[in-house]
Write an enzyme that holds these catalytic residues in place. Structure first.
Site, mmCIF file in Angstrom:
data_model
loop_
_atom_site.group_PDB
_atom_site.id
_atom_site.type_symbol
_atom_site.label_atom_id
_atom_site.label_comp_id
_atom_site.label_asym_id
_atom_site.label_seq_id
_atom_site.Cartn_x
_atom_site.Cartn_y
_atom_site.Cartn_z
ATOM 1 C CE LYS A 1 -24.691 23.263 -30.569
ATOM 2 N NZ LYS A 1 -23.960 24.530 -30.295
ATOM 3 C CD GLU B 1 -26.027 24.898 -47.579
ATOM 4 O OE1 GLU B 1 -25.146 25.508 -48.223
ATOM 5 O OE2 GLU B 1 -26.879 24.183 -48.138
ATOM 6 C CB CYS C 1 -20.870 31.739 -45.291
ATOM 7 S SG CYS C 1 -22.518 32.169 -45.840
ATOM 8 C CD GLU D 1 -15.052 30.854 -43.863
ATOM 9 O OE1 GLU D 1 -14.946 29.850 -43.146
ATOM 10 O OE2 GLU D 1 -16.124 31.236 -44.363
HETATM 11 P P1 NAD Z 1 -18.520 26.138 -36.241
HETATM 12 O O1 NAD Z 1 -18.360 25.036 -37.235
HETATM 13 O O2 NAD Z 1 -17.465 26.345 -35.245
HETATM 14 O O3 NAD Z 1 -19.869 25.915 -35.407
HETATM 15 C C1 NAD Z 1 -21.117 25.806 -36.055
HETATM 16 C C2 NAD Z 1 -22.067 25.029 -35.152
HETATM 17 O O4 NAD Z 1 -21.575 23.698 -35.030
HETATM 18 C C3 NAD Z 1 -22.154 25.577 -33.727
HETATM 19 O O5 NAD Z 1 -23.486 25.459 -33.275
HETATM 20 C C4 NAD Z 1 -21.250 24.639 -32.942
HETATM 21 O O6 NAD Z 1 -21.581 24.543 -31.590
HETATM 22 C C5 NAD Z 1 -21.524 23.326 -33.657
HETATM 23 N N1 NAD Z 1 -20.489 22.298 -33.497
HETATM 24 C C6 NAD Z 1 -19.171 22.461 -33.260
HETATM 25 N N2 NAD Z 1 -18.573 21.247 -33.142
HETATM 26 C C7 NAD Z 1 -19.535 20.323 -33.324
HETATM 27 C C8 NAD Z 1 -19.545 18.897 -33.316
HETATM 28 N N3 NAD Z 1 -18.454 18.182 -33.087
HETATM 29 N N4 NAD Z 1 -20.707 18.264 -33.564
HETATM 30 C C9 NAD Z 1 -21.829 18.962 -33.796
HETATM 31 N N5 NAD Z 1 -21.897 20.308 -33.794
HETATM 32 C C10 NAD Z 1 -20.755 20.980 -33.559
HETATM 33 O O7 NAD Z 1 -18.816 27.437 -37.107
HETATM 34 P P2 NAD Z 1 -19.024 28.927 -36.595
HETATM 35 O O8 NAD Z 1 -17.691 29.462 -36.179
HETATM 36 O O9 NAD Z 1 -20.162 28.978 -35.640
HETATM 37 O O10 NAD Z 1 -19.514 29.637 -37.939
HETATM 38 C C11 NAD Z 1 -18.658 30.138 -38.886
HETATM 39 C C12 NAD Z 1 -18.571 29.214 -40.078
HETATM 40 O O11 NAD Z 1 -19.868 28.978 -40.625
HETATM 41 C C13 NAD Z 1 -17.764 29.820 -41.218
HETATM 42 O O12 NAD Z 1 -16.925 28.840 -41.760
HETATM 43 C C14 NAD Z 1 -18.836 30.224 -42.224
HETATM 44 O O13 NAD Z 1 -18.388 30.314 -43.552
HETATM 45 C C15 NAD Z 1 -19.845 29.142 -42.036
HETATM 46 N N6 NAD Z 1 -21.150 29.561 -42.548
HETATM 47 C C16 NAD Z 1 -21.608 29.003 -43.708
HETATM 48 C C17 NAD Z 1 -22.820 29.423 -44.253
HETATM 49 C C18 NAD Z 1 -23.362 28.826 -45.527
HETATM 50 O O14 NAD Z 1 -24.532 29.029 -45.808
HETATM 51 N N7 NAD Z 1 -22.568 28.113 -46.304
HETATM 52 C C19 NAD Z 1 -23.559 30.414 -43.599
HETATM 53 C C20 NAD Z 1 -23.051 30.967 -42.415
HETATM 54 C C21 NAD Z 1 -21.854 30.530 -41.889
#
Ligand code: NAD
Length: 488
Positions: free
Chosen positions: A185, A260, A294, A390
């Site tokens: 997804k 992550e 991230c 963040e």
């Molecule tokens: P997000 O948490 O808003 O969304 C991430 C994914 O989760 C998307 O596909 C979204 O549709 C899905 N999602 C949202 N709500 C959900 C739910 N209730 N159930 C299941 N899936 C759901 O994050 P974002 O804004 O897309 O990405 C940015 C974040 O990702 C930042 O916090 C960044 O630090 C983190 N990130 C971490 C790493 C790592 O390796 N640690 C790498 C890249 C990004």
């Protein structure tokens, strides 16, 4: 070379076929740099997720995949890497259009890493084995104990928008190498390269159902995937808030998870650091991908004797940044992903000013089309909101320290623990800092993306479990113990 935009099919990819949503629902995505419509994608429902999970379960239990040797799985992954390389320009064009980041970042770094990740794990596909144990007899009988390393079953992969192609590869490659099937997804803001890679999966010859993609919102499609009883593991990369929610649901269901999550990583610039070498890299660690990384080193801890030089150096770099069209050759920073992200970043700038941080440079929106922001540097302290939360934008805060003890205390004074950067020429300081930093990884005198051979993980609010490396590979397996007692 930049190619014409070549859109992939825009429906779900389930059991080797492109399918509209069960209820016909769609959503639009835009090019954030121009605001122009880019594509209309299928909005996945619980019914679509269920179809994808059933296809993945069937492929895992009964299809040709379940009988395939590790070597053959490796061959398919290797072929996929070749196709990613063949279509590098198409993928980089798609990603730059979907995410708003400079084309050159995708072309030079991200897409090659995708191919490297598929190749790295292709090499592991026939080398994952169990262990044998030389134990004393059991109840007077000869005993032979060993373990089997087996795939988990169906892995649900949920990805973010900031590096959508690389993180897709981080999840697909190890899960497939050891024989799982996957339902992806992707982030609703950046799904296009995932759909394109699904088309390459088909071209490479993976059997139907081994890789499935359901596009749509996190609240509907993501939530349905996390809650589905036939999903054995959720591999999630995204925000800490959503990660906490997924951990809670997985906890109720006792489902395996790898999380992550976010970061607020420190860069520590000791008094002995070579600033000429360090400054461009410190700036990259804050501004790359418009700060939507991230591992962004957004807390810049600087020995008090060097604060003026670092502030001036970063201001010079920020003011010479070329912020604009991701496809212009000279562009060094593109657009933020969305208007919501723009509001979030500008909101943090206001908060920094309101809390008394000193603005060295930047802080404003550029233009009115797209979501461009000036690279921004503050000087402040570690208690400011901009130093604790963040931001996920091109905003760094310089925080002075007086000695190593204070630097370490400040570095660890955060809820997060993803990564850290240390700038020093002193080997004993390297040993001391790297042992005591509460992070999943540390860069010394450099900063860059993770290599697929190296484990990647976050401590504390930055996550649970490992991705990449041997640990990330084995996180996609179960180790089953067998006790064979001889009765002969
Ligand atoms: P997000 O948490 O808003 O969304 C991430 C994914 O989760 C998307 O596909 C979204 O549709 C899905 N999602 C949202 N709500 C959900 C739910 N209730 N159930 C299941 N899936 C759901 O994050 P974002 O804004 O897309 O990405 C940015 C974040 O990702 C930042 O916090 C960044 O630090 C983190 N990130 C971490 C790493 C790592 O390796 N640690 C790498 C890249 C990004």
């Amino acid at each position: 070379m930049i190619t014409e935009l070549q859109l992939p099919p825009t429906q779900h990819y389930i059991e080797g076929a492109w399918r509209a949503s069960a209820d016909g629902g769609v959503f639009d995505v835009e090019n954030p740099a121009t605001g122009a419509p880019l594509a209309t994608l299928s909005a996945g429902t619980a019914t679509d997720v269920d179809a994808a999970v059933r296809a993945a379960r069937d492929a895992f239990e009964r299809g040709p995949w379940s009988q395939m040797s590790g070597a053959d799985r490796g061959r398919l992954l290797w072929r996929l890497a070749d196709l990613v390389e063949r279509d590098r320009e198409i993928l980089a064009t798609l990603e730059a259009s979907d995410v708003g980041r400079p084309y050159v970042e995708s072309f030079m770094f991200e897409i090659p890493l995708v191919a490297d990740t598929f190749r790295h794990f292709a090499g592991w596909a026939d080398k994952v084995t169990g262990t044998t144990f030389g134990l004393p007899p059991f109840a007077g009988q000869e005993r032979f104990s060993y373990t089997l390393r087996q795939p988990l079953g169906v892995v649900g992969a949920i990805t973010p928008w900031n590096a959508p192609t690389m993180i897709l590869a981080w999840k697909l490659a190890p899960a497939l190498a050891v024989g799982n099937t996957v339902v992806v997804k992707p982030a609703e803001l950046a799904s296009l390269t995932t759909l394109y890679i699904a088309a390459l999966v088909a071209e490479a010859g993976f059997p139907p159902g081994v890789v499935n993609v359901v596009t749509g919102s996190g609240q509907v499609a993501g939530e349905a995937l996390v809650r589905h009883a036939e999903v054995d593991k959720i591999s999630f990369t995204g925000s800490t808030a959503v990660g906490r929610h997924i951990a809670a649901v997985a906890g109720e269901q006792l489902k395996k998870v790898t999380l992550e999550l976010g970061g607020k990583s420190p860069q520590i610039i000791r008094g002995d650091a070579d600033l000429n070498a360090a400054l461009p890299v410190i700036a990259t660690a804050v501004f790359a991908n418009q700060g939507q990384t991230c591992a962004s080193g957004s807390r810049i801890l600087v020995h008090r004797s060097r604060v003026g030089a670092v502030a001036q150096g970063l201001a010079d770099i920020a003011q010479s940044a070329v912020v604009g069209d991701p496809f212009d050759e000279g562009t060094t920073m593109g657009s933020l992903i969305s208007s919501a992200q723009l509001d979030r970043v500008l909101g943090y700038v206001e908060r920094g000013l309101a809390e008394g941080a000193h603005l060295v440079t930047g802080g404003r929106r550029i233009g009115t089309t797209g979501y461009f922001v000036e690279p921004t540097v503050f000087v402040g302290d570690n208690d400011l909101t901009i130093a604790r939360e963040e931001i996920f934008g091109p905003v760094g805060t310089i925080i002075p320290f007086d000695d190593d003890e204070e630097a370490l205390r400040l570095a660890n004074d955060t809820e997060y623990g993803l990564t850290a950067v240390l700038w020093t020429g002193d080997a004993s300081a390297v040993t001391r800092f790297t042992r005591q930093l509460k992070t999943g990884s540390v860069w010394v005198n450099a900063w860059g993306p993770p290599h697929p051979a190296l484990p990647w993980s976050g401590q504390r609010a930055s996550g649970i479990g490992e991705e990449l490396g041997m640990a990330g590979l084995l996180a996609n397996t179960i180790e089953k113990t067998v006790n064979l007692v001889s009765r002969g």
